[in-house]
Design an enzyme around this catalytic site. Structure first.
Site, PDB file in Angstrom:
ATOM      1  N   GLU A  52      36.810  68.241  80.437  1.00  0.00           N
ATOM      2  CA  GLU A  52      35.994  66.963  80.063  1.00  0.00           C
ATOM      3  C   GLU A  52      34.525  66.696  80.832  1.00  0.00           C
ATOM      4  O   GLU A  52      33.775  67.187  81.736  1.00  0.00           O
ATOM      5  CB  GLU A  52      36.970  66.111  80.927  1.00  0.00           C
ATOM      6  N   CYS A  90      39.889  61.052  80.775  1.00  0.00           N
ATOM      7  CA  CYS A  90      39.495  59.441  80.220  1.00  0.00           C
ATOM      8  C   CYS A  90      38.225  59.036  79.956  1.00  0.00           C
ATOM      9  O   CYS A  90      38.229  58.344  78.698  1.00  0.00           O
ATOM     10  CB  CYS A  90      39.223  58.649  81.791  1.00  0.00           C
ATOM     11  N   ASN A  95      46.144  59.783  76.749  1.00  0.00           N
ATOM     12  CA  ASN A  95      45.188  60.239  77.801  1.00  0.00           C
ATOM     13  C   ASN A  95      46.047  59.359  78.949  1.00  0.00           C
ATOM     14  O   ASN A  95      45.793  57.980  79.393  1.00  0.00           O
ATOM     15  CB  ASN A  95      44.298  60.991  77.860  1.00  0.00           C
ATOM     16  N   GLU A  96      47.140  59.662  80.030  1.00  0.00           N
ATOM     17  CA  GLU A  96      47.683  59.046  80.754  1.00  0.00           C
ATOM     18  C   GLU A  96      47.284  57.477  80.446  1.00  0.00           C
ATOM     19  O   GLU A  96      47.221  56.762  81.785  1.00  0.00           O
ATOM     20  CB  GLU A  96      47.373  59.628  81.884  1.00  0.00           C
TER      21      GLU A  96
END
Ligand code: AHR
Length: 861
Positions: free
Chosen positions: A261, A463, A590-591
């Site tokens: 990331e 994120c 994503n989550e």
């Protein structure tokens, strides 16, 4: 028995023995204490007389608000709890002081809560003191609240019969209000809330839930600082190890991969080898939400010399995606536009550096540029001249060879005549990038990643993938094509992404290190903690735009796998990769917060991919934790839709990893496979040390045991630039000249280099059979069919040695030497490295596991 286990057993015992004298029913008071800046969530207390109240806690959150960002928001005010005709509990609450929404969630037992929703019911002001009345006859709920707006209080109402759709809001009167809230004293404090009646069994279950959670918290807090006392009497432990080859099972050969990331300057200023910071003059105040006045289009640039000016312009840029460029208005030649790099430009004596720039003459006929690398004292370390340019944007290149090594060089760009020039995309790359790729990656960092032998790379987040608000969702197609045409954007981690390291480079890197690419695209919703443009999930991409978004997802697959005659395959081919990349996996989400908004969008994307590209394995998402609403609802959705794989995330203390080694033993093999996409052991202060690394190694033995259901894992995050870090711990720290792999990195590397494709069940019989000892010694035996090697991994998280006699009967092992790799150290060691040696092995051999160690024995039978 440890004190906390004793407490737990006593608590259970107490509540069991008292049962005979308990009432059939009692009262439950629901409220929120307002503590911790109103993030205390839903608190409960019970009473048999409505006078004396007993907190079920203290400070225990039976329900927490998920609205808004972590840290500042997730508040709950004025919860209103009631039970409907079907015995379902509903809780409605005020979200914060200034939003026009309220929250709703439902539960059958008051501790397992279903997904939350946040309907918007007014246009201005807020929604406070919410109440619900039920009309039995018409089966309609009327919700009323007080709206505070510019000092005025107005009562409003809406109706619903399912808490999903609501009637248009209308003004109401005091007569519509029930005013059911009461005040009571709990633990000496006056609290305001709602009273309901429950059976004693239900209340007892709430008390037990709280006790179980406290027990669980204590397990999580278990760490090596307790070892001196806990293992005071522990002497060398003896272990008898046996294996059962006849019970071997196939496991995933993709277990270890990486999660990349762009966090902690992992991309620009990190893995991406570009040495010039803000090469496109695209930094903006908004990258840092206006909190850093220096973060402008001029960031990292300055003018050296006199009788000239440096400004930023946007008229007639090289490309509309890259609007800003530098303008130098020079009266007297000799001035230089200077770039400081990412906290300095590291150059090495004798190495070559490739410079490029787009230049255009604004006033003047023709000129060229002198390009220099200088050190802190202004000494010239390298210089070269470009070709001439005139009134049209022209890309110019030059090569510089450094005459000296320094970490703090600067780049100077010196127009050779008195003129007005426009400059953009000023770039400097080391010639020596990983695999010598143009626009490539920093060789030492990429090599450290490759050395882990990751079987896949997940990118671009995290994120970053779903972004801070709808506007910030990472769009893959903005990051391919010519660099000057890519769309730079704000990084959710509060800096800038140039998009120079884009989808093409990610895929190329995967190919270069023989890893499967796993791109993750947003599920049509931004990060559940978004702070830009609203609060948290903010509703998702509007339905009218979802068609285009889904097409964008499908386009990615065509770009990666399509023939060069296809629209997007052609784009890939033009970038230098005519052959398909052979994409097999695609992460969606994503989550995310699992809400109706999410489910609707995820399902649309998933169905479209499944229909057009059934061969792609879609990876769904089940929230940021190993438990809770997103995890449960995410799994339910994945099961309903038959999503082939889900991405689980959990950052937990070492105690969690020690006490949950059976986590995947319990998984249903007929459901989705698991990608454990983000995990790490977190201690207070967030070090990456032997304690965290060994608890990860220990847990990974259980993951290998379950690698028939867990297909892939990746520690997170991967990279962190020293001094520019938003998240710790990470796997590899670095600065401009050095890389510092952590002990956790070595655990990953040992697993990655010693992967297998079949798992051999084994058994450890210990001389000390106490739980504390048993949970700290673990084994995993795998076989690698490519090499026929048998690999024994042994973890000892005890402060004492474990003398093991290993019985590998059933394998035809000649008396020979095997490779032994051992990582060991004191729990707080951050510098331990694995050491390799030889060990004599045969069908039966002895091996002593050092205290606090991870050993890998690789046997070539
Ligand atoms: O790994 C850091 C962050 O942790 C990721 O961006 C996110 O997915 C998780 O919350």
């Amino acid at each position: 028995m440890k004190p906390y286990i004793l407490t737990f057993v006593l608590l259970l015992f107490t509540s069991i023995t008292l049962k005979a004298n308990e009432p059939d029913s009692a009262y439950v008071f629901s409220y929120t204490s307002g503590n911790n800046r109103n993030t205390a969530g839903l608190n409960l207390a019970w009473s048999i007389d409505r006078e004396n109240w007993h907190a079920i806690g203290p400070e225990f959150r039976f329900l927490a608000s998920d609205f808004g960002t972590w840290g500042g928001q997730k508040k709950m005010f004025d919860p209103f709890l009631f039970q409907d005709d079907d015995s379902l509990w509903h809780c409605l609450w005020t979200l914060n002081e200034d939003v026009q929404q309220f929250a709703h969630a439902a539960s059958t037992d008051l501790y397992n809560w279903k997904r939350q929703s946040y309907p918007k019911v007014v246009e201005e002001g807020n929604v406070t003191n919410i109440e619900v009345a039920f009309d039995e006859q018409n089966k309609v709920y009327t919700i009323t609240w007080i709206n505070e707006n510019k000092g005025l209080e107005t009562i409003f109402k809406t109706t619903t019969n399912d808490f999903k759709t609501y009637s248009v809001t209308e003004e109401a009167t005091e007569a519509d209000r029930l005013n059911l809230r009461k005040t009571v004293r709990i633990d000496g404090e006056v609290q305001t809330g709602v009273i309901n009646k429950l059976s004693w069994n239900e209340i007892d279950a709430l008390i037990k839930w709280n006790e179980w959670n406290r027990f669980h918290q204590q397990q999580r807090a278990d760490n090596t600082s307790l070892d001196a006392e806990r293992f005071m009497d522990l002497e060398t432990v003896k272990a008898e190890i046996a294996v059962f080859p006849e019970k071997s099972k196939a496991i995933s050969d993709m277990l270890i991969g990486i999660f990349f990331e762009d966090i902690n300057y992992a991309a620009d200023g990190g893995l991406y080898a570009e040495l010039i910071q803000n090469r496109g003059f695209e930094y903006q105040l908004s990258d840092r939400k206006g909190n850093d006045p220096t973060w402008t289009a001029k960031k990292a640039w300055s003018l050296s010399g006199e009788e000239a000016s440096f400004s930023i312009d946007t008229v007639a840029p090289i490309h509309t995606n890259n609007k800003h460029f530098a303008v130098l208005d020079i009266e007297k030649p000799g001035v230089a536009l200077v770039n400081d790099g990412f906290n300095g430009i590291a150059v090495e004596k004798g190495e070559k550096y490739n410079f490029s720039v787009f230049a255009r003459m604004l006033d003047g006929v023709k000129s060229n540029l002198l390009v220099r690398l200088v050190d802190g004292n202004g000494e010239v370390l390298a210089e070269a001249k470009t070709k001439a340019f005139s009134s049209d944007w022209k890309k110019l290149e030059a090569q510089l060879t450094a005459t000296k090594t320094t970490a703090k060089a600067k780049l100077q760009v010196i127009p050779q005549d008195a003129e007005k020039v426009a400059l953009d995309m000023i770039s400097l790359f080391p010639e020596n990038t990983f695999m010598n790729r143009k626009n490539g990656l920093r060789a030492d960092l990429a090599q450290a990643i490759a050395d882990m032998k990751p079987r896949f790379v997940r990118f671009p987040g995290g994120c970053v993938a779903h972004g801070d608000g709808l506007e910030n969702i990472y769009r893959w197609n903005n990051t391919v094509g010519p660099l000057e045409a890519r769309v730079p954007q704000r990084n959710i981690w509060n800096y800038h992404q140039s998009a120079g390291l884009g989808y093409f480079e990610y895929f190329q890197f995967c190919e270069d290190i023989d890893a499967e690419p796993i791109p993750v695209l947003a599920a049509g919703v931004p990060c559940q903690n978004s702070s830009c443009g609203g609060h948290g999930q903010q509703g998702g991409i509007p339905m009218c735009d979802m068609g285009d978004y889904i097409q964008e997802v499908l386009d990615l697959i065509e770009w990666a796998n399509g023939d060069k005659s296809t629209k997007w395959g052609k784009v890939r081919a033009e970038a230098g990769h005519p052959e398909p990349f052979n994409l097999k996996y695609l992460g969606i989400g994503n989550e995310d917060l699992i809400t109706d908004v999410f489910e609707e969008r995820f399902t649309m994307i998933y169905d479209a991919v499944r229909e057009k590209y059934p061969e792609i394995t879609v990876i769904g998402t089940v929230g940021p934790f190993y438990t809770g609403t997103d995890y449960v609802e995410g799994w339910e959705l994945a099961t309903k839709l038959e999503v082939p794989m889900v991405d689980e995330h959990y950052y937990q203390p070492p105690g969690w990893f020690i006490h949950n080694q059976d986590f995947y033993d319990r998984y249903d093999r007929s459901k989705s496979k698991v990608y454990l996409g983000e995990y790490a052991a977190h201690l207070p202060g967030r070090p990456n040390n032997i304690e965290t690394a060994l608890s990860e190694a220990l847990y990974m033995t259980s993951v290998e045991r379950n690698a028939d259901v867990v297909t892939m894992t990746s520690y997170a995050p991967l990279l962190a630039k020293e001094g520019f870090t938003q998240w710790t711990p990470d796997l590899i720290y670095f600065n401009n000249t050095e890389i510092h792999p952590t002990v956790g990195y070595y655990v990953q590397k040992l697993y990655g280099n010693n992967a297998g494709d079949s798992y051999i069940p084994s058994e450890i019989k210990l001389s000390d059979n106490s739980e504390d000892v048993k949970k700290r010694v673990a084994i995993s035996v795998v076989e690698d069919s490519k090499t026929n090697d048998l690999i024994v991994k042994l973890v000892n998280l005890l402060p004492a040695e474990v003398d093991a006699s290993v019985d590998l009967s059933g394998f035809d092992i000649a008396d020979s030497e095997a490779v032994l790799s051992v990582l060991k150290g004191k729990p707080d060691s951050k510098t331990a490295k694995p050491e390799d040696s030889k060990i004599s092995v045969s069908e039966k051999f002895d091996y002593s596991l050092p205290a606090y160690s991870f050993s890998v024995i690789r046997i070539n039978p």
